[in-house]
Design a protein around this motif. Structure first.
Motif, PDB file in Angstrom:
ATOM      1  N   GLY A  25      35.543  45.611  16.765  1.00  0.00           N
ATOM      2  CA  GLY A  25      35.169  44.216  16.962  1.00  0.00           C
ATOM      3  C   GLY A  25      33.819  44.049  17.632  1.00  0.00           C
ATOM      4  O   GLY A  25      33.003  43.208  17.213  1.00  0.00           O
ATOM      5  N   THR A  26      33.554  44.850  18.667  1.00  0.00           N
ATOM      6  CA  THR A  26      32.282  44.701  19.388  1.00  0.00           C
ATOM      7  C   THR A  26      31.100  45.177  18.552  1.00  0.00           C
ATOM      8  O   THR A  26      30.031  44.547  18.553  1.00  0.00           O
ATOM      9  CB  THR A  26      32.325  45.456  20.723  1.00  0.00           C
ATOM     10  OG1 THR A  26      32.632  46.850  20.489  1.00  0.00           O
ATOM     11  CG2 THR A  26      33.376  44.864  21.652  1.00  0.00           C
ATOM     12  N   LEU A  27      31.255  46.278  17.836  1.00  0.00           N
ATOM     13  CA  LEU A  27      30.160  46.762  16.993  1.00  0.00           C
ATOM     14  C   LEU A  27      29.875  45.799  15.851  1.00  0.00           C
ATOM     15  O   LEU A  27      28.715  45.560  15.486  1.00  0.00           O
ATOM     16  CB  LEU A  27      30.483  48.148  16.452  1.00  0.00           C
ATOM     17  CG  LEU A  27      30.300  49.315  17.423  1.00  0.00           C
ATOM     18  CD1 LEU A  27      30.840  50.608  16.812  1.00  0.00           C
ATOM     19  CD2 LEU A  27      28.825  49.492  17.798  1.00  0.00           C
ATOM     20  N   THR A  28      30.932  45.229  15.271  1.00  0.00           N
ATOM     21  CA  THR A  28      30.746  44.250  14.198  1.00  0.00           C
ATOM     22  C   THR A  28      29.963  43.044  14.709  1.00  0.00           C
ATOM     23  O   THR A  28      29.072  42.513  14.027  1.00  0.00           O
ATOM     24  CB  THR A  28      32.108  43.802  13.644  1.00  0.00           C
ATOM     25  OG1 THR A  28      32.781  44.942  13.074  1.00  0.00           O
ATOM     26  CG2 THR A  28      31.948  42.740  12.572  1.00  0.00           C
ATOM     27  N   LEU A  80      26.496  55.996  17.875  1.00  0.00           N
ATOM     28  CA  LEU A  80      26.746  54.570  18.111  1.00  0.00           C
ATOM     29  C   LEU A  80      25.882  54.042  19.256  1.00  0.00           C
ATOM     30  O   LEU A  80      25.440  52.876  19.237  1.00  0.00           O
ATOM     31  CB  LEU A  80      28.223  54.340  18.412  1.00  0.00           C
ATOM     32  CG  LEU A  80      29.195  54.719  17.275  1.00  0.00           C
ATOM     33  CD1 LEU A  80      30.634  54.477  17.707  1.00  0.00           C
ATOM     34  CD2 LEU A  80      28.878  53.936  16.007  1.00  0.00           C
ATOM     35  N   ARG A  81      25.638  54.875  20.261  1.00  0.00           N
ATOM     36  CA  ARG A  81      24.769  54.445  21.366  1.00  0.00           C
ATOM     37  C   ARG A  81      23.334  54.207  20.888  1.00  0.00           C
ATOM     38  O   ARG A  81      22.615  53.356  21.443  1.00  0.00           O
ATOM     39  CB  ARG A  81      24.796  55.484  22.486  1.00  0.00           C
ATOM     40  CG  ARG A  81      26.129  55.526  23.256  1.00  0.00           C
ATOM     41  CD  ARG A  81      26.053  56.409  24.480  1.00  0.00           C
ATOM     42  NE  ARG A  81      27.319  56.435  25.190  1.00  0.00           N
ATOM     43  CZ  ARG A  81      28.151  57.489  25.218  1.00  0.00           C
ATOM     44  NH1 ARG A  81      27.817  58.598  24.579  1.00  0.00           N
ATOM     45  NH2 ARG A  81      29.281  57.414  25.889  1.00  0.00           N
ATOM     46  N   ALA A  82      22.919  54.949  19.867  1.00  0.00           N
ATOM     47  CA  ALA A  82      21.585  54.705  19.301  1.00  0.00           C
ATOM     48  C   ALA A  82      21.519  53.318  18.674  1.00  0.00           C
ATOM     49  O   ALA A  82      20.466  52.651  18.705  1.00  0.00           O
ATOM     50  CB  ALA A  82      21.255  55.779  18.264  1.00  0.00           C
ATOM     51  N   VAL A  83      22.634  52.865  18.117  1.00  0.00           N
ATOM     52  CA  VAL A  83      22.692  51.523  17.527  1.00  0.00           C
ATOM     53  C   VAL A  83      22.564  50.459  18.618  1.00  0.00           C
ATOM     54  O   VAL A  83      21.757  49.516  18.519  1.00  0.00           O
ATOM     55  CB  VAL A  83      24.004  51.340  16.744  1.00  0.00           C
ATOM     56  CG1 VAL A  83      24.144  49.889  16.272  1.00  0.00           C
ATOM     57  CG2 VAL A  83      24.055  52.301  15.565  1.00  0.00           C
TER      58      VAL A  83
END
Length: 400
Positions: A25-28, A80-83
């Motif tokens: 949910g948070t990444l979206t 994911l942290r790079a995103v």
């Protein structure tokens, strides 16, 4: 966020579902806040400064409705942290990014503290989805295949085992005719001998001047050069050794053999033998296995075969009638396919001459292929030395 302290499957899966939901949910939300959506992998990768592969994996994972499948497919925490590191400069709200970072940290902790490795996490969640289990199973067997082909110095595209069960002249028995093959076989190492054994162990005398051989010649059905084999008797069993030492991707051969036993197995059930059928071993690392049971209409009436896969280990080949060997059973996602008498059932891309092969072998034993119903097991990267069994329930003997 409190760390997981319980290690029961229920507690673990509940925590993982929560992690997956929060992470997804948070990444979206972060990606949706980046202008230019809906995003495709290549443009998004350029904006974030990450690889296209990472962007594609992330977008595909976030689109999965099953949280466990999403958790398996999502890139690792560092990716994911790079995103999230790049997202604020692209217009993502700081609060959304902070929530995503917290979810990523929680994901990283559960990998590190609860499971130790990502592979262990994937194994733990695999039973939560049939699709997930099948993918984990195949990728794991692929890793075994890669290692074993280096150790054993050989690989093949396909392992073919086809067993034909027909009535015998002995009314209490069945005849069993078996086709075996390793197709597109190639040697990888010159220093490792490559051996094959076919059919059930047979006690052949080493004093015999002439070694027994297959009654049916199948070289005419090879798509590639027929393999040159040397045959000997070792420990009372017929053993074939690959004779050529050529290396290289073009040095591929096909190995096909057949055996026939007119009284191969009892036809009817007994107190010590309620089940019969196919038992197959894969001698070398292969990319795929096709295991067929051609069962005459008069045999195993009304029986649907059960797939049993054993890790025989030091106890040797397993008897499916022996419940003590249940401890050696391995769970696999594959199922046996019933092809009955369907048109084109013998068409195999892996073995283009298979229909002709079956026709000839059936003719050799005085049968027509139309007399048989077909059951098939197809498996990618079968584990070398596992035992694959199609167990049919035998009918009771007729009463006098």
């Amino acid at each position: 966020m409190a760390e997981l302290t319980e290690t029961t499957p229920e507690a673990i899966h509940s925590d993982l579902a929560s992690i997956a939901t929060t992470l997804g949910g948070t990444l979206t939300a972060v990606i949706a806040a980046i202008p230019g959506g809906p995003h495709r992998p290549t443009p998004l990768a350029r904006k974030l400064g990450i690889s296209r592969v990472t962007a594609s994996k992330m977008l595909n994972a976030l689109a999965r409705p099953n949280p466990y499948e999403m958790l398996q497919d999502i890139p690792g925490p560092e990716s994911l942290r790079a995103v999230t590191a790049a997202a604020p400069d692209l217009g993502a709200d700081a609060t959304l990014v902070r929530e995503a970072d917290e979810a990523i940290d929680r994901f990283a902790r559960v990998i590190r503290q609860q499971f130790g490795t990502r592979a262990a996490l994937n194994a733990a969640i695999s039973p939560r989805s049939a699709n997930l289990q099948a993918r984990v199973e195949q990728s794991s067997r692929y890793e075994v295949f890669k290692g074993m082909r280096q150790i054993m110095g050989v690989e093949a595209e396909t392992w073919l085992t086809s067993m034909i069960f027909a009535p015998s002249a002995d009314p209490a028995a069945m005849s069993i005719t078996t086709i075996h093959g390793a197709l597109r076989l190639r040697r990888l190492r010159p220093d490792v001998p490559i051996y094959f054994t076919f059919g059930p162990p047979k006690q052949h005398s080493t004093d015999s001047a002439e070694l027994p051989s297959s009654p049916f010649k199948l070289n005419e059905f090879c798509t590639n050069t027929p393999a040159t084999m040397e045959t000997e008797v070792a420990a009372g069993q017929l053993v074939h050794r690959l004779a050529h030492d050529k290396l290289g991707k073009e040095a591929v051969v096909d190995m096909l053999a057949a055996s026939h036993n007119p009284r191969g197995a009892p036809r009817y059930a007994s107190p010590e033998r309620a089940k019969g059928g196919v038992s197959a071993f894969v001698d070398i690392p292969v990319k795929s296995m096709i295991c067929d049971a051609l069962v005459h209409a008069d045999l195993f009436p009304g029986s649907t075969p059960e797939l049993l896969v054993y890790n025989p280990g030091a106890r040797g080949p397993a008897n499916p009638n022996d419940p003590r060997r249940d401890i050696d059973l391995v769970v696999v996602p594959e199922e046996i396919e019933f092809l009955a008498n369907s048109r084109g059932r013998f068409d195999l891309p892996e073995a283009p001459r298979y229909p002709d092969m079956v026709k000839k072998v059936c003719a050799q034993i005085g049968r027509d292929e139309s007399e048989f119903r077909l059951f098939r097991l197809r498996m990618a990267y079968p584990v070398t030395a596992f035992q694959f069994v199609m167990a049919f329930r035998a009918p009771p003997a007729p009463q006098d």
